[in-house]
Design an enzyme around this catalytic site. Sequence first.
Site, PDB file in Angstrom:
ATOM      1  N   CYS B  44     -49.375 -15.502  24.128  1.00  0.00           N
ATOM      2  CA  CYS B  44     -49.163 -16.534  25.141  1.00  0.00           C
ATOM      3  C   CYS B  44     -48.471 -15.931  26.368  1.00  0.00           C
ATOM      4  O   CYS B  44     -47.808 -14.903  26.295  1.00  0.00           O
ATOM      5  CB  CYS B  44     -48.295 -17.629  24.537  1.00  0.00           C
ATOM      6  SG  CYS B  44     -47.957 -19.011  25.658  1.00  0.00           S
ATOM      7  N   ASP B  46     -45.958 -17.083  27.750  1.00  0.00           N
ATOM      8  CA  ASP B  46     -44.536 -17.448  27.709  1.00  0.00           C
ATOM      9  C   ASP B  46     -43.625 -16.235  27.911  1.00  0.00           C
ATOM     10  O   ASP B  46     -43.803 -15.196  27.285  1.00  0.00           O
ATOM     11  CB  ASP B  46     -44.222 -18.125  26.368  1.00  0.00           C
ATOM     12  CG  ASP B  46     -42.886 -18.838  26.388  1.00  0.00           C
ATOM     13  OD1 ASP B  46     -41.847 -18.158  26.468  1.00  0.00           O
ATOM     14  OD2 ASP B  46     -42.885 -20.079  26.353  1.00  0.00           O
ATOM     15  N   ARG B  48     -40.833 -15.619  26.920  1.00  0.00           N
ATOM     16  CA  ARG B  48     -39.943 -15.297  25.806  1.00  0.00           C
ATOM     17  C   ARG B  48     -40.667 -14.627  24.646  1.00  0.00           C
ATOM     18  O   ARG B  48     -40.087 -14.390  23.599  1.00  0.00           O
ATOM     19  CB  ARG B  48     -39.263 -16.590  25.311  1.00  0.00           C
ATOM     20  CG  ARG B  48     -38.493 -17.293  26.400  1.00  0.00           C
ATOM     21  CD  ARG B  48     -38.197 -18.732  26.021  1.00  0.00           C
ATOM     22  NE  ARG B  48     -39.412 -19.547  25.935  1.00  0.00           N
ATOM     23  CZ  ARG B  48     -39.428 -20.839  25.654  1.00  0.00           C
ATOM     24  NH1 ARG B  48     -38.289 -21.480  25.424  1.00  0.00           N
ATOM     25  NH2 ARG B  48     -40.561 -21.502  25.601  1.00  0.00           N
ATOM     26  N   HIS B 105     -46.341 -18.844  19.081  1.00  0.00           N
ATOM     27  CA  HIS B 105     -44.874 -18.819  19.064  1.00  0.00           C
ATOM     28  C   HIS B 105     -44.325 -20.238  19.138  1.00  0.00           C
ATOM     29  O   HIS B 105     -45.047 -21.186  19.475  1.00  0.00           O
ATOM     30  CB  HIS B 105     -44.354 -18.010  20.260  1.00  0.00           C
ATOM     31  CG  HIS B 105     -44.618 -18.680  21.577  1.00  0.00           C
ATOM     32  ND1 HIS B 105     -43.683 -19.456  22.219  1.00  0.00           N
ATOM     33  CD2 HIS B 105     -45.718 -18.693  22.358  1.00  0.00           C
ATOM     34  CE1 HIS B 105     -44.204 -19.908  23.359  1.00  0.00           C
ATOM     35  NE2 HIS B 105     -45.446 -19.470  23.464  1.00  0.00           N
ATOM     36  N   CYS B 108     -44.061 -23.755  22.287  1.00  0.00           N
ATOM     37  CA  CYS B 108     -45.118 -23.388  23.231  1.00  0.00           C
ATOM     38  C   CYS B 108     -45.448 -24.563  24.155  1.00  0.00           C
ATOM     39  O   CYS B 108     -45.822 -25.645  23.692  1.00  0.00           O
ATOM     40  CB  CYS B 108     -46.361 -22.964  22.448  1.00  0.00           C
ATOM     41  SG  CYS B 108     -47.743 -22.545  23.519  1.00  0.00           S
TER      42      CYS B 108
END
Lengths: 212, 212, 212, 212
Positions: B44, B46, B48, B105, B108
């Site tokens: 993803c 993202d 993090r 994760h 999300c």
Amino acid sequence: MHSFPKELLSGHANFLAGRYLREKERLRDLASAGQSPTTMIIACCDSRAAPEMIFDAGPGELFVLRNVANLVPTYQPDGGQHGTSAAIEFAVKALNIGNIVVMGHGRCGGIKAALDPHFKSLDDGDFIGKWMSMLGELPSQLGQNSLLTSTERQTAMERISIRNSIRNLRTFPYVAELEAEGTLQVHGAWFDISTAELWIMDHDGDFIRPEL
Amino acid sequence: MHSFPKELLSGHANFLAGRYLREKERLRDLASAGQSPTTMIIACCDSRAAPEMIFDAGPGELFVLRNVANLVPTYQPDGGQHGTSAAIEFAVKALNIGNIVVMGHGRCGGIKAALDPHFKSLDDGDFIGKWMSMLGELPSQLGQNSLLTSTERQTAMERISIRNSIRNLRTFPYVAELEAEGTLQVHGAWFDISTAELWIMDHDGDFIRPEL
Amino acid sequence: MHSFPKELLSGHANFLAGRYLREKERLRDLASAGQSPTTMIIACCDSRAAPEMIFDAGPGELFVLRNVANLVPTYQPDGGQHGTSAAIEFAVKALNIGNIVVMGHGRCGGIKAALDPHFKSLDDGDFIGKWMSMLGELPSQLGQNSLLTSTERQTAMERISIRNSIRNLRTFPYVAELEAEGTLQVHGAWFDISTAELWIMDHDGDFIRPEL
Amino acid sequence: MHSFPKELLSGHANFLAGRYLREKERLRDLASAGQSPTTMIIACCDSRAAPEMIFDAGPGELFVLRNVANLVPTYQPDGGQHGTSAAIEFAVKALNIGNIVVMGHGRCGGIKAALDPHFKSLDDGDFIGKWMSMLGELPSQLGQNSLLTSTERQTAMERISIRNSIRNLRTFPYVAELEAEGTLQVHGAWFDISTAELWIMDHDGDFIRPEL
């Protein structure tokens, strides 16, 4: 039992024993507060050009889209499933990102394919060819220039493609609007995987070596 | 002058002074020999959940596609510009990747949007909604179960989506073929951004904590 | 002669030679002063989930009820012999416990039985089925969701059951009263017998990994 | 945020750093293979009498039911929710337990309540009184014996109760049957929480000190 790659598991163990231990608090805070990165990077899938490595970035800092050759399509609200556009929309509208960096790199396989005249003849199952066709006539226009070595052509195309992606990025109404307002900035960068040099795009579209 | 983000430049200076110094040879070798990663990660965007952080991976190790919510579409050789499919094709056909890991994760944002009933009513410029519609009826089917808390529903959907992406991945003829031959393996993983725990998918589709 | 299990006798000898020697004073004090644990644990009979092991607790620390699947019934002052309710009453009224923890665990046989549709048809001598019927319609409601693997369904039901037990616990007038006063706290926990991970319930009913 | 008892969390951290590290493999094996304890212990909730401590038992060894005063009811297939009977059924029928030990202990609060003549007058919400009424006339019969000190009466009642529970246990048809066959054994034990002495019941129902 599972067959999960051993090297990923041992890498994860290293992460837990190293960086994670040092940044535990931060990860936990990021999880509860939500991410609020200020920068989106649009980069290539290439294993040698991870944005987090190049910018020594920690968790929560970079919202990263990676596709083949870091391409950005034009704004096409046609109801299709556009992954790159969805990521841009998410970054700008949901995360209020302040910077978008389109980062290309040297020896890019996607760009190489785009420059290869044989690539065009692939059949319908050829997703790479179709994907790289986003560059339109650019590769063939450049390809005709016999004054450039193949390496120079490649590097040139990598940078031309970054400028093209930035142009496309500005066809997204909200990107153009926020950039005009001054709350969003759009940047270009190119990474030399051999020397690790970073080049950034200036206002003329040229790639220069920044002072560090 | 340029307005390139200061923190990216200082991060890059750190990279040059640190990791790069230690891995100089390797980067140079990778540049001349070309990349030969054995694993593709579909992750993803993202901020993090960077695969290189999670797997403590160095340059050349991971071919990484990142899109919103790490989705994989079904094989659709319709002539459209499919970025995710292009990356898969490149990894399998050009790089002869031995492993593909679909890694989701926790928390999300894309999955959260998919579970939000208000998301469906957005207009045609809604790329996220269209993108997440790749999950079809799955979110609404799960969403009706009131025994789960919203967090549990979110985690369940993140994992259901990984299983769905893996099913879709197998609709690519060469993926199915190479997997049957035993030269390509397809894996699922889920990363808990709060605790940094990695969960991997077993043969039943369950997510388990691997021994490290 | 007796046939008392040999391994229990040798285990007891180990206890006397080890822990007992170190905690002799404490046991003696606890015997004369009476127990004054501050926490009650409602746990399962499962041999892999002993609260004293999980919390490394010594004598006098935990008042422990263990039944199949750590269930708590609603408050039913009907004159019946309610063992779980008796233990709760004893903990709250006689021992002035400050915390009650309902602790479930992974791979729980009772929960598995509750999710098994064949279990309902057993005859009157079926104490497990009757006991698990305390969950009412919850298992069948969850069981219909085919998006979850059987393991995921099991884990979900284990946690749903903990939330249900906590709801039931609050039907005891004195539990509700003391909780409102702030002198009693009710908690949920779930133990993964495979990885030894402890998950605790937050205010939304979600299970999270605590910082240790 | 959560308010989970701090001492439980630090205890769990101790467990992870100590015993768990040493018995990791075993826990994992027990999780995948399922539990197969050979002994069921029916013990009291008392915080000073944890079977795992007394028998120095590790994960997977003891299937443990704990209720107030370690009581066993008679076999009552009346459709009611009998928690103790459900645990016995599970141990015998699902786990094929080879031994059942009813273990009482000194200074038992439940037994003390049962011997207290004032306890009988409690209202309908009195679960402890109802629960201890399982002992029927036994406490009052013993209570009339003025030759015993209150401590002696207490110890005597604790042992009488164990014998009573064992009688009740044998009213379960499968317990009686398997005991006759020789594949199940039923035992009594009594633990002195002050001196840590274990007493076991011999064939006459007497409690003797075993050789260790």
